[in-house]
Motif scaffolding. Structure first.
Motif, short mmCIF file in Angstrom:
data_model
loop_
_atom_site.label_atom_id
_atom_site.label_comp_id
_atom_site.label_asym_id
_atom_site.label_seq_id
_atom_site.Cartn_x
_atom_site.Cartn_y
_atom_site.Cartn_z
N TYR A 1 -12.69 -2.73 36.62
CA TYR A 1 -11.82 -2.72 35.87
C TYR A 1 -10.29 -3.52 35.60
O TYR A 1 -9.66 -3.20 35.43
CB TYR A 1 -11.49 -1.81 35.19
N ASP B 1 -9.28 -3.80 32.59
CA ASP B 1 -10.38 -3.45 31.33
C ASP B 1 -10.76 -2.64 30.74
O ASP B 1 -11.06 -2.01 30.89
CB ASP B 1 -11.04 -4.59 31.24
N LEU C 1 -7.51 -6.17 35.95
CA LEU C 1 -7.56 -7.85 35.40
C LEU C 1 -6.43 -8.20 36.66
O LEU C 1 -5.50 -7.52 37.50
CB LEU C 1 -7.31 -7.47 34.30
#
Length: 310
Positions: free
Chosen positions: A110, A72, A112
């Motif tokens: 962060y 992200d 994914l």
């Protein structure tokens, strides 16, 4: 905002050798730790850390553009521009994985579709994690095995059988009352990984150095890993002495000059044996002793930190 804690690590065995497929054993070291944070009134250190995260976020963005993994990236960039930093007690340039802990913290927050410690960690998943972490950590070191972040992320001992064969493992139960110990010796100076790895790569061009690595360094490293995990302390120290000797004879540039005499004295007296902790050049030096009191007397005036008792 404060993220979860990520710990430092100690590569007990395998420094340099794992580049050439020796065994290795890396353990979490909970004495030092770090977490992602944001403060309203950041300190000078926090501002410095935040500035290095700007470049790191760009590095991750570039890797993502190559399709290596998915992060992200938007949230990461926003948090960095809001002043996020890595609040860490892990000393930099000491061989205990300061950048590894940061890489683990960023991946945890962060990434994914991330691989977590709660799932069944197959060899494929461990290798995938190691590859991702190696690419992320290359921002700091130029070339990275990805082992430090892996250790920090999983907070488990990692056994390296070869480059493509790693597994989480368990250590023999510590004997808190035992006299034998693994300890850290503070050299008082920081070391830099990249120049040390450069020296190693240069030496690898010589045939004599390559055969020493295979016939001596890797042989004793592999034996040390096996004996340590099997709790065979007597055999461990036999190979430990040999390993310390091989490092002293062949890795001199990685040993700070003021420690050459201490290194030699350990081999001659058998009070302790020293080895590199990480890439060397400064930071911590790793010590093994069958009698911690003897080692402390022998190394009087030096700061010893016990990390494991036999």
């Amino acid at each position: 905002m404060k993220g979860p804690l990520f710990y430092s690590k100690i590569l007990l065995f395998g420094e340099y050798g794992i580049i050439k497929d020796s065994k290795g054993l890396s353990i979490p070291y909970n004495f030092f730790k770090g977490a992602l944070k944001t403060d309203d009134n950041p300190s000078h250190e926090a501002v410095k850390s935040n500035q290095s995260l700007i470049g790191f976020a760009e590095h991750i963005g570039n890797l993502q553009a190559d399709g290596l993994f998915e992060f992200d990236i938007e949230s990461l960039r926003n948090d960095v521009s809001d002043g996020m930093y890595f609040d860490s007690s892990i000393p930099q340039g000491y061989g205990v994985g300061s950048s590894g802990a940061l890489v683990a913290a960023i991946y945890d927050k962060y990434a994914l579709d991330k691989i977590t410690v709660l799932e069944n960690l197959t060899r494929e998943k461990l290798l995938k994690l190691k590859t991702i972490f190696g690419q992320m950590e290359s921002f700091f070191h130029g070339k990275s095995s990805g082992l430090d972040p892996l250790n920090s992320y999983l907070s488990l001992p990692i056994l390296i059988n070869s480059k493509d064969n790693i597994e989480s493992t368990s250590l023999p139960t510590q004997n808190r009352a035992g006299k034998g110990a693994v300890f850290l010796l503070d050299s008082g100076i920081t070391g830099e990984t990249a120049p040390m790895v450069q020296i190693f790569m240069e030496q690898m061009k010589q045939e004599g150095f390559r055969s020493m690595l295979k016939d001596k360094f890797i042989k004793h490293t592999d034996a040390c890993v096996d004996h340590f995990l099997n709790g065979d302390i007597k055999s461990l120290f036999g190979h430990m002495k040999q390993l310390s000797h091989v490092v002293f004879d062949n890795f001199k540039p990685m040993i700070p000059k003021q420690f050459h005499d201490l290194w030699k004295r350990g081999i001659e007296t058998n009070d302790y044996y020293l080895k590199l902790c990480g890439s060397g050049g400064g930071g911590y030096i790793l010590g093994f002793t069958e009698d911690i009191d003897k080692a402390k007397t022998s190394l009087k005036g030096h700061n010893l930190e016990v990390v494991y008792n036999f």
